[in-house]
Design a protein around this motif. Structure first.
Motif, PDB file in Angstrom:
ATOM      1  N   LEU A  54       0.925 -12.081   6.750  1.00  0.00           N
ATOM      2  CA  LEU A  54       0.945 -10.856   7.560  1.00  0.00           C
ATOM      3  C   LEU A  54      -0.177  -9.911   7.145  1.00  0.00           C
ATOM      4  O   LEU A  54      -0.899  -9.369   7.996  1.00  0.00           O
ATOM      5  N   ALA A  88       1.831  -4.730  12.664  1.00  0.00           N
ATOM      6  CA  ALA A  88       2.870  -5.502  11.975  1.00  0.00           C
ATOM      7  C   ALA A  88       3.291  -4.878  10.644  1.00  0.00           C
ATOM      8  O   ALA A  88       4.022  -5.508   9.871  1.00  0.00           O
ATOM      9  N   ILE A 143       6.931  -5.031   9.932  1.00  0.00           N
ATOM     10  CA  ILE A 143       7.345  -6.409   9.642  1.00  0.00           C
ATOM     11  C   ILE A 143       6.956  -6.768   8.209  1.00  0.00           C
ATOM     12  O   ILE A 143       7.706  -7.462   7.511  1.00  0.00           O
ATOM     13  N   ASP A 193       9.578  -5.448   5.996  1.00  0.00           N
ATOM     14  CA  ASP A 193      10.752  -6.328   5.985  1.00  0.00           C
ATOM     15  C   ASP A 193      10.511  -7.542   5.088  1.00  0.00           C
ATOM     16  O   ASP A 193      11.393  -7.941   4.325  1.00  0.00           O
ATOM     17  N   ARG A 222       6.529   1.415   6.852  1.00  0.00           N
ATOM     18  CA  ARG A 222       7.326   1.795   8.027  1.00  0.00           C
ATOM     19  C   ARG A 222       6.917   3.139   8.606  1.00  0.00           C
ATOM     20  O   ARG A 222       7.413   3.530   9.663  1.00  0.00           O
TER      21      ARG A 222
END
Length: 81
Positions: free
Chosen positions: A27, A39, A42, A45, A62
């Motif tokens: 990522l 992203a 993501i 996460d 975030r």
């Protein structure tokens, strides 16, 4: 923009190598190369799934950004100093 690249200079961040999973690295590399940081949530996460409990790291990912190439979290994931 300064905090995007350098983070919080008054608070050191410990980044565990165990958070550098293949998913997190893929990522981060995709965002770094494409300069598209959509992203980032993501990535948060993926890092959390890998055991990251750093509020600074997760909140930054975030957060609204703007995120740019040179982002301190992306650089940490990629092992750039």
């Amino acid at each position: 923009m300064f905090r995007e690249i350098f983070g919080n200079l008054f608070h050191s961040i410990t980044f565990s190598p165990s958070w550098r999973t293949s998913t997190a690295v893929a990522l981060a590399l995709q965002m770094y190369e494409s300069r598209d940081f959509g992203a980032m949530p993501i990535l948060a996460d993926a890092l959390q799934h890998a055991g990251c409990d750093s509020a600074d790291v997760l909140d930054h990912c975030r957060g609204p950004g703007p995120h740019v190439r040179g982002c301190w979290v992306v650089d940490l994931v990629l092992g750039k100093e």
